[in-house]
Design a protein around this motif. Structure first.
Motif, short mmCIF file in Angstrom:
data_model
loop_
_atom_site.label_atom_id
_atom_site.label_comp_id
_atom_site.label_asym_id
_atom_site.label_seq_id
_atom_site.Cartn_x
_atom_site.Cartn_y
_atom_site.Cartn_z
N ARG A 1 -6.70 5.03 -2.49
CA ARG A 1 -6.33 5.66 -1.22
C ARG A 1 -6.55 4.67 -0.07
NH1 ARG A 1 -9.32 11.01 -0.33
NH2 ARG A 1 -11.07 9.93 -1.30
N PHE A 2 -5.48 4.42 0.68
CA PHE A 2 -5.50 3.45 1.77
C PHE A 2 -5.09 4.14 3.06
CE2 PHE A 2 -4.99 1.05 -2.07
CZ PHE A 2 -5.63 -0.16 -1.87
N ILE A 3 -5.98 4.11 4.04
CA ILE A 3 -5.67 4.58 5.40
C ILE A 3 -5.50 3.33 6.24
CG2 ILE A 3 -6.46 5.90 7.39
CD1 ILE A 3 -8.20 7.53 5.43
N VAL A 4 -4.31 3.17 6.84
CA VAL A 4 -3.96 1.91 7.50
C VAL A 4 -3.49 2.18 8.92
CG1 VAL A 4 -2.68 -0.25 7.29
CG2 VAL A 4 -3.19 1.09 5.23
N ALA A 5 -4.04 1.45 9.88
CA ALA A 5 -3.67 1.62 11.29
C ALA A 5 -2.91 0.40 11.77
CB ALA A 5 -4.92 1.83 12.15
N GLY A 6 -1.72 0.63 12.30
CA GLY A 6 -0.89 -0.44 12.86
C GLY A 6 0.36 -0.66 12.04
N GLY A 7 1.49 -0.79 12.73
CA GLY A 7 2.75 -0.97 12.03
C GLY A 7 2.82 -2.25 11.21
N GLU A 8 2.42 -3.37 11.81
CA GLU A 8 2.48 -4.63 11.09
C GLU A 8 1.50 -4.62 9.91
OE1 GLU A 8 4.65 -7.19 11.84
OE2 GLU A 8 5.47 -5.70 13.20
N THR A 9 0.32 -4.10 10.14
CA THR A 9 -0.68 -4.03 9.07
C THR A 9 -0.19 -3.13 7.94
OG1 THR A 9 -2.39 -4.26 10.75
CG2 THR A 9 -3.10 -3.58 8.56
N SER A 10 0.40 -1.99 8.28
CA SER A 10 0.93 -1.08 7.26
C SER A 10 2.02 -1.76 6.44
CB SER A 10 1.50 0.18 7.92
OG SER A 10 0.48 0.92 8.54
N GLY A 11 2.83 -2.57 7.11
CA GLY A 11 3.91 -3.26 6.41
C GLY A 11 3.38 -4.23 5.37
N VAL A 12 2.42 -5.06 5.76
CA VAL A 12 1.92 -6.07 4.82
C VAL A 12 1.11 -5.43 3.70
CG1 VAL A 12 1.97 -7.93 6.52
CG2 VAL A 12 -0.13 -6.61 6.22
N VAL A 13 0.38 -4.36 4.01
CA VAL A 13 -0.40 -3.67 2.97
C VAL A 13 0.54 -3.05 1.94
CG1 VAL A 13 -1.86 -1.66 2.52
CG2 VAL A 13 -2.46 -3.26 4.35
N THR A 14 1.56 -2.37 2.41
CA THR A 14 2.50 -1.71 1.50
C THR A 14 3.21 -2.74 0.62
OG1 THR A 14 2.84 0.02 3.16
CG2 THR A 14 4.42 -0.08 1.37
N GLN A 15 3.62 -3.84 1.22
CA GLN A 15 4.28 -4.89 0.45
C GLN A 15 3.32 -5.50 -0.57
OE1 GLN A 15 5.69 -7.31 3.73
NE2 GLN A 15 7.77 -6.55 3.50
N SER A 16 2.09 -5.72 -0.20
CA SER A 16 1.13 -6.34 -1.12
C SER A 16 0.81 -5.43 -2.30
CB SER A 16 -0.17 -6.70 -0.38
OG SER A 16 -0.92 -5.55 -0.07
N LEU A 17 0.94 -4.12 -2.10
CA LEU A 17 0.70 -3.17 -3.18
C LEU A 17 1.94 -2.97 -4.06
CD1 LEU A 17 -1.31 -0.42 -1.23
CD2 LEU A 17 -2.20 -2.24 -2.69
N SER A 18 3.04 -3.65 -3.70
CA SER A 18 4.30 -3.55 -4.44
C SER A 18 4.79 -2.12 -4.56
CB SER A 18 4.14 -4.17 -5.84
OG SER A 18 3.79 -5.54 -5.75
N VAL A 19 4.63 -1.36 -3.48
CA VAL A 19 5.11 0.02 -3.45
C VAL A 19 6.56 0.01 -2.96
CG1 VAL A 19 4.82 2.28 -2.39
CG2 VAL A 19 2.81 0.94 -3.02
#
Length: 420
Positions: free
Chosen positions: A355-373
């Motif tokens: 479970r990942f709670i992420v704040a910020g558009g740019e941060t959300s983008g890189v987190v989602t990409q790194s998780l290969s979702v």
């Protein structure tokens, strides 16, 4: 048939509009990037999340047109270009140039700008954009680290980055109903305008906009207009919210890269009640120092035993952010933080965090990409415009929060009120 195809310029914005579509009667699937595989059957809307808010204009246009081509191939009835309700952009773009490119590709000579989202304090009056009770240029957005907004008049902002004139449809016209809006839009087009900004002070105004624009081939705006359009497209009495979409069980983490005023308040609140650790920018600047730092942070996260997920944050006040940018350079500092969160999220997922709670558009983008979702099912709403989402193909849940969304207790509420 895909009723509405959304092209969103960042990840949190995509999640934001997907949640409003679902809440107002349509089923939605959010895809990260232009889809390459098959989609779940019988979805009313597809939201394609791109990372085009602050990239070079030519790249933003190219990605947006690829998304449009995919939606057209799949028989989409209406295209919705989604950007932030604070109209984040500069005189160079990217909102105007992408809008123009979509208009040209669709061969439509006229469209609208509707960034209002009253439930989150974004309203438009006489063409001026307000954030809560402040004009946009007098709000915290004046000091946005990427796109500082120093003008509140939307037609002027639009014309500076587009290739046509922009008119305004004021509240007085909206109050007269959908037919009056359509007539005013036709009058503005006949008068030589290529675009029109739509006023909106309440959700009722968004409903009227949706009725007026039900058959428009292209609309642009924040997520608020989706409320009105979804209610036009939805089947009466049909609910699209799947109660089974709940956050997965397992360990969680909060990652915050936004430096917005609200996220600063949220981080300060959460630091008082949960384990927290601030990012050291100096340790993110090179591959040699970043790799061991990621391992150190991951180990720290995994060793916390608190009921609330540990927080790793690069959130800083306006003054602190200015000092960081002066010391390291704005772009270099931003890229360093993105690299950290990307690698940290991947490491934590490999270690079993679900479970990942992420704040910020740019941060959300890189987190989602790194998780290969590759895409999400949209789940329950935490705060207006911020739902929990579950990955289509793996046991990962995310809450992707745009910087200024949510209340001060957002991080803790996301966990306590939405137990698996």
């Amino acid at each position: 048939m895909i009723k509405i195809g959304v092209i969103a310029d960042d990840f949190t914005g995509a999640t934001d509009i997907a949640s409003f579509l679902v809440e107002n009667g349509l089923s939605a699937v959010q895809m990260n990037g232009v889809p390459t595989g098959e989609l779940p059957e019988d979805t009313d809307t597809v939201v394609i999340s791109l990372k085009t808010r602050s990239c070079p204009v030519t790249e933003a246009i190219q990605q947006s047109l690829k998304a449009l081509e995919w939606l057209q191939r799949h028989g989409c009835s209406q295209i919705y270009f989604k950007y932030c309700s604070t109209f984040d952009s500069t005189a160079q773009g990217n909102i105007g140039p992408v809008t123009d490119a979509l208009m040209d590709a669709l061969e439509t000579p006229f469209t609208v700008f509707s960034p209002s989202l009253p439930v989150n304090g974004r309203t438009v009056y006489q063409g001026y954009l307000f954030v809560m009770s402040q004009l946009l240029a007098e709000s915290g957005m004046r000091h946005h680290p990427v796109n500082p907004m120093t003008d509140s008049y939307l037609p002027r902002l639009a014309e500076a980055q587009s290739k046509g004139r922009c008119g305004v449809v004021p509240v007085s016209i909206l109050e007269q109903g959908a037919d009056a809006i359509r007539q005013e839009l036709a009058r503005l087009q006949q008068a030589g305008c290529r675009y029109a900004v739509l006023d909106a002070l309440t959700e009722h105004h968004l409903e009227i906009q949706g009725e007026a624009l039900r058959d428009a081939p292209l609309v642009t705006g924040g997520s608020g207009l989706a409320i009105g359009l979804a209610r036009q497209w939805a089947i009466p009495g049909h609910s699209s919210v799947h109660e089974t979409v709940r956050p997965f069980t397992g360990r969680g983490v909060v990652l915050s890269g936004s430096c917005s005023q609200m996220t600063n308040l949220q981080v300060a609140h959460y630091c008082r009640i949960a384990p927290s650790r601030e990012v050291d920018i100096s340790r993110c600047l090179s591959a040699e120092t970043l790799a061991p730092y990621v391992c150190e942070l991951a180990a720290w996260v995994l060793h916390q035993e608190s009921d609330l997920a540990p927080l790793v944050f690069a959130t800083a006040s306006t003054t602190a952010l200015a000092a960081i940018q002066q010391q390291y350079g704005a772009r270099k500092a931003s890229q360093a933080v993105e690299a950290l969160f990307s690698q940290l999220a991947a490491q934590l997922a490999a270690d079993g965090v679900t479970r990942f709670i992420v704040a910020g558009g740019e941060t959300s983008g890189v987190v989602t990409q790194s998780l290969s979702v590759t895409g999400f099912h949209i789940g329950p709403t935490i705060s207006a415009g911020v739902p929990w989402v579950n990955a289509l193909d793996k046991p990962v849940s995310l809450a992707l929060k745009s910087g200024n969304f949510g209340d001060e207790a957002f991080f803790s509420r996301a966990q306590r009120e939405f137990q698996p």
